[in-house]
Design an enzyme around this catalytic site. Sequence first.
Site, short mmCIF file in Angstrom:
data_model
loop_
_atom_site.label_atom_id
_atom_site.label_comp_id
_atom_site.label_asym_id
_atom_site.label_seq_id
_atom_site.Cartn_x
_atom_site.Cartn_y
_atom_site.Cartn_z
N ASP A 182 0.83 -1.21 0.00
CA ASP A 182 0.00 0.00 0.00
C ASP A 182 0.86 1.26 0.00
OD1 ASP A 182 -2.06 -1.77 0.24
OD2 ASP A 182 -2.57 -1.26 2.32
N ASP A 212 -9.30 3.41 -8.66
CA ASP A 212 -9.48 2.12 -8.02
C ASP A 212 -9.35 2.26 -6.50
OD1 ASP A 212 -9.69 -0.84 -8.25
OD2 ASP A 212 -7.68 -0.79 -7.38
N GLU A 253 -14.25 4.14 -7.42
CA GLU A 253 -14.63 2.77 -7.13
C GLU A 253 -14.39 2.51 -5.65
OE1 GLU A 253 -13.88 -1.58 -6.48
OE2 GLU A 253 -12.42 0.03 -6.33
N ASP A 318 -15.02 -9.17 -11.76
CA ASP A 318 -14.60 -10.37 -11.04
C ASP A 318 -15.81 -11.00 -10.35
OD1 ASP A 318 -11.70 -10.31 -11.55
OD2 ASP A 318 -11.78 -8.43 -10.44
#
Length: 532
Positions: A182, A212, A253, A318
């Site tokens: 991260d 994202d 998102e 997904d």
Amino acid sequence: MTNTAAQTDGWTGDWAGDPGELVYGLDLSRFADADGDGLGDLAGATEHLDYVASLGVTWIWLLPFYPSARRDNGYDVDDHLAVDERFGDLDALRTFLDRAHERGMRVLIDAVLHHTSDRHAWFRAAVEAPDSAAGRFFIWSEDDSVEPGDHPMFPGEDDAVWAYEPRAGRYYHHQFYAFQPDLNATDPDVFEEIVRVLSFWLDVGVDGFRIDAALLIVQGKGRPDTDVDDGSFFDHLRARLREVKQDVALIAEADESPELMAALVERGRFEAVIDFTLNNSLILALTRGRAQPLVDALRRLDDTIPPDARLNFVHNADELDLQQLSDEERKEAFEHFAPDPSMLIYGRGIRRGWAPMMQPHERVRMTLSLLYALPGVPLLLAGQELGVGDDLSIEGRGAARTTMQWDDSRWGGFTSAEESPLTLPAQVDGPYGFRDVNVRAQEDDPGSLLALVRTISQVRRAKGAAAGGWTVEDVGAPSVLALRRDGLLTLHNLSDQAVELDLDLGDDAEAALAERWDGRTLGAYGFAWVSV
């Protein structure tokens, strides 16, 4: 082939200004292979832009195309400032952008700003000197203790959020896989790099970004002083990007509640958020064959996020993630749509594809129509307009990631290569395989799913069915979602039983599009777009 996309000389900055707005998600690796190496590429996608435009697409969303080992479908980014050479180069991207713009389509690209891959130059520099300026790009800890609320995104696949890095002698935080460390959004140098990356792609010619894991970027990473004020962060980011391109589009998102997501669209921080709340409520409504979960979700959303700032989908790239449902609601949905344990993933999701999950075929068609009718902007992923399938023999999240099915030739016309490693086995032999489900077979079939997509697109634009302004109507049938906007009424029966509706449509009412509708009775999984 008719191009039904909006013909414009350029985007004016009104994100949802076209009543026919449609976002089309495109994974380059799986769309079309022009050079015959078994992997899709920019040249192949460019060759098929007329097809994309024929769907009524106004925005193309390009999934990650950056250099990557593709251990997570390209979200493990090795370099944010380059095109993976397997897809082409910057010139190939510029050509794609130019051709899309010529057809009236704008292009969003995935901006993966929450993390890098462990092969990224930023992480390699940080490992060598974790206490330096380079080291502060990431989150380090002397131990791997986990704070409450700090949980992995993929339980069962990667159950930790800390991974030990022996060269640094410390642990680094990773919300996703261990190979995706991260970034530290509290560091001003990280912010400047984010601005530099996005500015670079704006200069190349993209029109905006799908950010994202937007809220995860600024949320705390299980240690003190690792969270950022999301409003200030994104206000600052928006201001800096507007210095490069005034009308840049930002789409967030984040699988969070409307109340948390609302801050992202305040003050124009983002044009829209991808709406998991409505998606989860849609699945619950279909599970029960009742419209009420959708009605409740729409009321909740209308109080927090304007319809033109909501991007709707039935199935994402997904798994179908149902984490916003309660445990009991999720259990209901699992029993209805995923009765076999092999169909489930992470304890919160369904691995099945849209078309197989929504059988019978009448419900597939109804849900496609419903997606376009819901207040907001619809999102399709490439192949969903054909009713492509899935392959549960594939482990994990990739069961529904299929290559595009263009015709009934070997590998469905996706590639001329001897081998096609991305084409799933079920695409060759299954009932949704490319021999039966493909663009060529559906092009001239007025009853095909592809024909329905094109017809709905034309009806929406002709009737001015824009994102906002819809109200829920009571038509005396709990299974029917009825939405009215100006002179248009849409009706969708979520159940497998025919129902008679309590309607006074007047003598001039006319169905612009309808299936299993006779003007009074709506059949099982029937739907209608009626001018009133």
